[in-house]
Motif scaffolding. Structure first.
Motif, mmCIF file in Angstrom:
data_model
loop_
_atom_site.group_PDB
_atom_site.id
_atom_site.type_symbol
_atom_site.label_atom_id
_atom_site.label_comp_id
_atom_site.label_asym_id
_atom_site.label_seq_id
_atom_site.Cartn_x
_atom_site.Cartn_y
_atom_site.Cartn_z
ATOM 1 N N LEU A 39 23.843 6.673 77.138
ATOM 2 C CA LEU A 39 25.373 6.961 77.100
ATOM 3 C C LEU A 39 25.567 8.423 76.100
ATOM 4 O O LEU A 39 26.018 9.285 76.528
ATOM 5 C CB LEU A 39 26.289 5.920 76.743
ATOM 6 N N GLU A 40 25.029 8.407 75.143
ATOM 7 C CA GLU A 40 25.106 9.118 73.861
ATOM 8 C C GLU A 40 24.435 10.394 74.333
ATOM 9 O O GLU A 40 24.775 11.797 74.214
ATOM 10 C CB GLU A 40 24.347 8.738 72.678
ATOM 11 N N THR A 41 23.223 10.268 75.138
ATOM 12 C CA THR A 41 22.436 11.356 75.829
ATOM 13 C C THR A 41 23.280 11.973 76.952
ATOM 14 O O THR A 41 23.221 13.374 76.993
ATOM 15 C CB THR A 41 21.010 10.990 76.164
ATOM 16 N N VAL A 42 23.966 11.167 77.746
ATOM 17 C CA VAL A 42 24.759 11.856 78.749
ATOM 18 C C VAL A 42 26.067 12.620 78.198
ATOM 19 O O VAL A 42 26.162 13.694 78.597
ATOM 20 C CB VAL A 42 25.227 10.821 79.419
ATOM 21 N N ARG A 43 26.430 12.167 77.152
ATOM 22 C CA ARG A 43 27.888 12.806 76.642
ATOM 23 C C ARG A 43 27.071 14.047 75.801
ATOM 24 O O ARG A 43 27.929 15.105 75.932
ATOM 25 C CB ARG A 43 28.272 11.967 75.461
ATOM 26 N N ASN A 44 26.122 14.094 75.341
ATOM 27 C CA ASN A 44 25.438 15.328 74.577
ATOM 28 C C ASN A 44 25.196 16.364 75.621
ATOM 29 O O ASN A 44 25.672 17.478 75.557
ATOM 30 C CB ASN A 44 24.240 14.996 73.758
ATOM 31 N N ASN A 45 24.861 15.905 76.841
ATOM 32 C CA ASN A 45 24.444 16.971 78.050
ATOM 33 C C ASN A 45 25.763 17.521 78.407
ATOM 34 O O ASN A 45 25.691 18.618 78.624
ATOM 35 C CB ASN A 45 23.582 16.158 79.028
ATOM 36 N N ILE A 46 26.789 16.414 78.545
ATOM 37 C CA ILE A 46 27.963 16.985 79.018
ATOM 38 C C ILE A 46 28.537 18.197 78.076
ATOM 39 O O ILE A 46 28.858 19.293 78.749
ATOM 40 C CB ILE A 46 28.905 16.087 79.293
ATOM 41 N N THR A 47 28.577 17.988 76.885
ATOM 42 C CA THR A 47 28.821 18.909 75.926
ATOM 43 C C THR A 47 28.337 20.154 75.800
ATOM 44 O O THR A 47 28.761 21.171 75.868
ATOM 45 C CB THR A 47 28.731 18.156 74.539
#
Length: 127
Positions: A21-29
């Motif tokens: 989840l944190e990886t996905v959120r960082n990629n979105i950012t």
């Protein structure tokens, strides 16, 4: 026990799901913008929808014929047709489609209920 070890907090175990989840959120950012930018776009979209919806409702309230209904929808028709075409062609991708409609609706229901319960508790004198 050595005093240096007593002052080190226990390490929290991070699950694989939390890391993903944190990886996905960082990629979105990195690809779509920071939270403030995303919130700004969300606010713009919400305001556009509210304006379009209220304009349509106000015009439909005075409609007496199918021609009046079409006239009421006309101001946003070109925008709607162009946007739908981009979504259907894949030029525009909507996050709810990628996440899955059922997942999105469940998330909306859970978060809305949680917020409503907190607000209700606050108005009843709870915390």
């Amino acid at each position: 026990m050595d005093p240096i070890y007593t002052q080190v907090p226990e390490l929290e175990t991070v699950s694989e799901a939390e890391v993903k989840l944190e990886t996905v959120r960082n990629n979105i950012t990195m690809k779509a913008g920071d939270q403030a930018s995303l919130l700004g776009t969300t606010a713009d979209a919400t305001q556009l929808l509210l304006f379009g919806f209220t304009s349509l409702v106000a015009a439909l309230n005075t409609a007496n014929s199918l021609a009046d209904v079409r006239e009421a929808a006309a101001p946003f028709n070109d925008l709607a047709v162009a946007f739908q075409a981009k979504v259907e062609s894949g030029d525009v991708k909507l996050p709810f489609m990628a996440k899955g409609l059922e997942s999105v609706v469940t998330d909306i229901e859970q978060r809305a209920t949680a917020v409503a319960e907190v607000l209700q508790s606050a108005t009843e004198g709870g915390n």
